[in-house]
Scaffold this active site. Sequence first.
Site, mmCIF file in Angstrom:
data_model
loop_
_atom_site.group_PDB
_atom_site.id
_atom_site.type_symbol
_atom_site.label_atom_id
_atom_site.label_comp_id
_atom_site.label_asym_id
_atom_site.label_seq_id
_atom_site.Cartn_x
_atom_site.Cartn_y
_atom_site.Cartn_z
ATOM 1 N N PHE A 146 -15.417 3.190 7.227
ATOM 2 C CA PHE A 146 -14.006 3.411 6.799
ATOM 3 C C PHE A 146 -13.767 3.228 5.385
ATOM 4 C CE2 PHE A 146 -14.002 -1.334 7.763
ATOM 5 C CZ PHE A 146 -13.778 -1.658 6.556
ATOM 6 N N LYS A 157 0.758 -1.243 -0.078
ATOM 7 C CA LYS A 157 -0.087 0.168 0.016
ATOM 8 C C LYS A 157 0.781 1.194 0.002
ATOM 9 C CE LYS A 157 -3.790 -2.450 2.460
ATOM 10 N NZ LYS A 157 -4.955 -2.359 3.374
ATOM 11 N N GLU A 194 -9.846 -10.904 -6.968
ATOM 12 C CA GLU A 194 -9.039 -10.057 -6.714
ATOM 13 C C GLU A 194 -7.807 -10.286 -7.797
ATOM 14 O OE1 GLU A 194 -9.490 -9.157 -2.062
ATOM 15 O OE2 GLU A 194 -7.848 -9.938 -2.617
ATOM 16 N N HIS A 232 -1.831 -5.807 1.662
ATOM 17 C CA HIS A 232 -3.004 -6.364 1.304
ATOM 18 C C HIS A 232 -2.942 -7.830 1.075
ATOM 19 C CE1 HIS A 232 -7.376 -7.167 -0.075
ATOM 20 N NE2 HIS A 232 -6.579 -8.002 -0.999
ATOM 21 N N TYR A 287 -12.469 -2.735 -3.499
ATOM 22 C CA TYR A 287 -12.839 -2.880 -2.196
ATOM 23 C C TYR A 287 -14.620 -2.811 -1.951
ATOM 24 C CZ TYR A 287 -8.276 -2.486 0.223
ATOM 25 O OH TYR A 287 -6.949 -2.521 0.591
ATOM 26 N N THR A 301 -4.899 -7.000 10.773
ATOM 27 C CA THR A 301 -5.397 -5.887 10.140
ATOM 28 C C THR A 301 -5.005 -4.711 10.792
ATOM 29 O OG1 THR A 301 -7.297 -6.920 9.534
ATOM 30 C CG2 THR A 301 -7.432 -4.628 9.551
ATOM 31 N N ASN A 320 -1.969 0.266 6.909
ATOM 32 C CA ASN A 320 -1.175 -1.081 7.412
ATOM 33 C C ASN A 320 -0.520 -1.801 6.433
ATOM 34 O OD1 ASN A 320 -3.276 -2.035 5.951
ATOM 35 N ND2 ASN A 320 -4.482 -3.043 7.454
#
Length: 144
Positions: free
Chosen positions: A59, A11, A128, A117, A51, A93, A114
């Site tokens: 969130f 990320k 995905e 993924h 997502y 997470t 974080n």
Amino acid sequence: MAVERTLGVIKPDALEKGVIGEILKRAEDANLKMIACKMAKLDKKRAEGFYAVHKGKSFFDSLVTFMTSGPVLIFTLEGENAIKTWRGVMGATNPEEAADGTIRKDFGTNVERNAVHGSDAPETAKFEVSYFFENHELVSYEWM
Ligand code: ADP
Ligand code: MG
């Protein structure tokens, strides 16, 4: 155990920290082989689609803003039990709850930022991987 594929993303927070190499080393150390990889800067639509399962959650908007805030490294890993194995290497997470030695413990900032993924189940992995890669972009290793 079966050979599986899973979708991983480094990320924007982790790219900003400059820890691509350290993160990918952990995948290699866990015997996961990279069979596809690319850099991308996600736009809103692409991040929202990825997502979509979280649409409506508190969130969601913030997560999409974060995931479009900088480049990401997207990859497919293959190996025995790859989905659970990669999740284990990533950690929980929330980095504050992640076990010592996990990526999120070592490189995550907070529950949103974080670092990585990983797909959470065979069906989501399939969705995905195909969300970001065409079949012909997934290589096979001659010696496997
Ligand atoms: P995971 O990435 O561990 O599978 P989820 O699928 O539940 O976790 O959530 C997707 C992503 O949304 C998380 O990795 C994190 O970036 C963000 N996220 C999850 N829960 C929260 C939260 N409570 N507050 C802010 N961001 C969150
Ligand atoms: Mg998830």
